[in-house]
Design a protein around this motif. Structure first.
Motif: not given
Ligand code: ATP
Ligand code: MG
Lengths: 306, 255
Positions: A36-43
């Motif tokens: 989730l953290l990585v996805a949030a960073m990418m978005v």
């Protein structure tokens, strides 16, 4: 004996339902959090980093040039697959021929075309004029009936189609051959015993049955071909990637344009993958008894239940 | 002078690699006869049957169907191999029924029966269809005309296979253990069809383990072992009073 015990009323009464403490999986929670953290960073990066140039992408995504590139990419994909499939059938039949010269010729073809990079093959076709400045049709070592400049006879489109199609033919040959070999020998024998010719047997009896083995990997080849057509940009030929490069050499918006092109490829391969799913399902009939529901069927059932 | 035999085999030899499977087969099958072949597994029965329609090429000897050599032409004191189309033409007059049916799974029963007459003989569709339905009726499967092989029982598949072979209007039928792959309760229906065919005067060569069929429907019987015909005679004589030790040993095991 079991029937006697199940008749016993004390045993057949339903026991108390189990209410146990579930095993904890802390690792799964940690992994989930990381994802989730990585996805949030990418978005976040995609939204805040101006260099993604979403506006630029939207501006060009449906421009005449890009749409033209998309169209050419699709044409290249299907035209070279058509060449590949037809050639593949011919080569597969040649490889299975009782004539050793014919089967070796097919083997040699497959060896050469599978053993060299398709990009190199493409560039060679595009520059055929350097090898044979003149092409002619006529009796070998004898008089020519017609001849002309290679670059006129083999324009870029033809060069690209030859490059992609002839290469694909080598791969399709192996797929078709596997399909033909998958058909029970008894089928050919039954046809021969009825007095059918080798060709009629192949066309009417063997190939229709081989389709179940041939079609699914052919779908994969088509998806793969759609991406391979981008190599034609280096021939150079004006397909989607070439058009994209054309734009960013002018605007210097390299990354936005490449992302936009990737999204186009992704969209096209996605459509093909959906088609592939249904084709595989279709050809699984007879092999598996119960087919899984299609997404559409699942949706309908859910709506019916609600 | 007697009538020409339907099949004549003179000292036929056949090897696979170094293994000689047929070591000189001599026999004659008259027109209209039901000719049964029995013998242990591996004795070369199937191989001999397959030589008759040139699915296997013989290495030595001579094999005739009526007045024509199978697979070859004699001319100028030499044998010439027949072309593929000529071999195919010879096969059209010889029907074959296989142990494992070998129906075309992507075609319905009727399409299976119609395929060869349509593609090979180029007969008109209406005529072929009419004949196919008549034949399916004859093998008791008129109601299964539009059904695919996978939906038929083994016995029904084999009867469709017989109808398919008959659709080419052959003058000779070869049966290679037509009931061996069937559940016991399905064997009867197939044998009934074959008996009917025999009564109608078809020349039949039948490799079988069904001694009852051989005794009742057979006109001639040979016992093969190790690639040779060990003993030949009428079914009654051969089954009732075998002369050779090997025949006796074999029959004591199967009867
Ligand atoms: N295509 C082939 N290649 C090599 N060997 C073969 C081939 N066909 C048959 N044979 C061999 O030839 C021998 C005779 O085979 P055949 O099938 O004629 O026996 P059969 O009498 O029909 O036996 P069965 O009762 O088991 O069907 C066997 O040993 C078999 O292994
Ligand atoms: Mg056999």
């Amino acid at each position: 004996m079991t029937s006697a015990t199940s008749a016993d009323p004390t045993l057949s009464r339903r026991p108390e339902a189990i209410r146990a403490v579930a095993v904890r999986h802390p690792g799964r929670w940690v992994a989930g959090a990381v994802v989730l953290l990585v996805a949030a960073m990418m978005v976040n990066s995609a939204l805040t980093n101006k260099r993604f140039g979403w506006g630029e992408q939207a501006k060009y995504a449906f421009s005449a040039q890009i749409l033209d590139g998309v169209r050419i990419t699709l044409v290249l994909t299907f035209a070279s697959m058509l060449i590949g499939v037809l050639l593949g059938v011919v080569l597969a039949v040649m490889r299975l021929s009782p004539n050793p010269l014919v089967s070796r010729a097919a083997w040699l073809y497959i060896w050469v075309f599978r053993g060299t990079p398709v990009l190199v093959q493409l560039i060679i076709w595009a520059n055929l004029g350097a090898l044979f400045p003149q092409l002619s049709i006529g009796i070998p070592f004898g008089p020519a009936f017609a001849q002309g400049e290679t670059s006129r006879i083999v324009p870029m489109l033809v060069a690209v189609l030859l490059g992609l199609g002839l290469n694909e033919g080598a791969y399709m040959a192996e797929i078709v051959r596997a399909g033909i070999l998958s058909v029970d020998e008894g089928q050919t024998e039954a046809a021969a015993a009825l007095g059918m010719s080798r060709m009629a047997t192949l066309r009417r009896i063997v190939l229709p049955q081989a389709m179940r083995v041939i079609v699914p990997p052919t779908g994969n080849e088509t998806i793969s071909m759609l991406k391979t057509t981008s190599l034609a940009a280096y021939v150079p030929f004006y397909e989607l990637l070439f058009k994209t490069q054309n734009i960013y050499t002018r605007t210097y918006e390299v990354m936005p344009m490449l992302i936009m092109a990737s999204l186009w490829y992704l969209a096209m391969t996605s459509v093909l993958m959906v088609g592939q799913y249904y084709i595989e399902r279709h050809y699984a009939r007879g092999a598996t008894r119960n087919l899984p529901d299609t997404p559409l069927q699942k949706l309908r059932q859910r709506m019916a239940r609600a | 002078m007697t009538a020409l035999p339907m099949v004549r085999s003179e000292n036929v030899h056949k090897s696979f690699g170094r293994v000689e499977v047929l070591k000189g087969i001599d026999l004659e099958v008259s027109a209209g006869e039901v000719f049964c072949i029995i013998g242990p597994s591996g004795s070369g029965k199937s191989t001999f049957l397959r030589c008759i329609n040139h699915l296997e090429k013989i290495d030595a000897g001579r094999l005739w169907v009526e007045d024509r050599l199978v697979g070859y032409r004699e001319g100028g004191g030499k044998l010439h191999e027949l072309r593929e189309s000529e071999v195919a033409a010879q096969r059209r007059d010889i029907g074959m029924v296989f142990q494992r049916f070998n129906l075309f799974p992507h075609m319905t029963a009727t399409q299976n029966v119609m395929e060869a007459p349509l593609r090979v003989k180029g007969e008109s569709k209406a005529v072929v269809r009419e004949r196919a339905l008549t034949l399916l009726d004859r093998v008791g499967l008129r109601d299964k005309a539009d059904v695919y092989p996978a939906q038929l029982s083994g016995g029904q598949q084999q009867r469709v296979a017989i109808a398919r072979a008959l659709a080419m209007q052959p003058k000779l039928m070869l049966f290679d253990e037509p009931t061996s792959a069937l559940d016991p309760e399905l064997v009867g229906d197939v044998l009934d069809v074959m008996r009917q065919l025999a009564e109608d005067g078809m020349t039949m060569i039948v490799v079988t383990h069904e001694m009852g069929f051989a005794r009742e429907a057979g006109d001639a019987l040979v016992f093969m072992d190790g690639g040779v015909v060990v003993e030949a005679g009428t079914p009654r004589a051969l089954l009732g009073n075998p002369q050779h030790e090997r025949t006796k040993a074999f029959l004591s095991k199967v009867l």
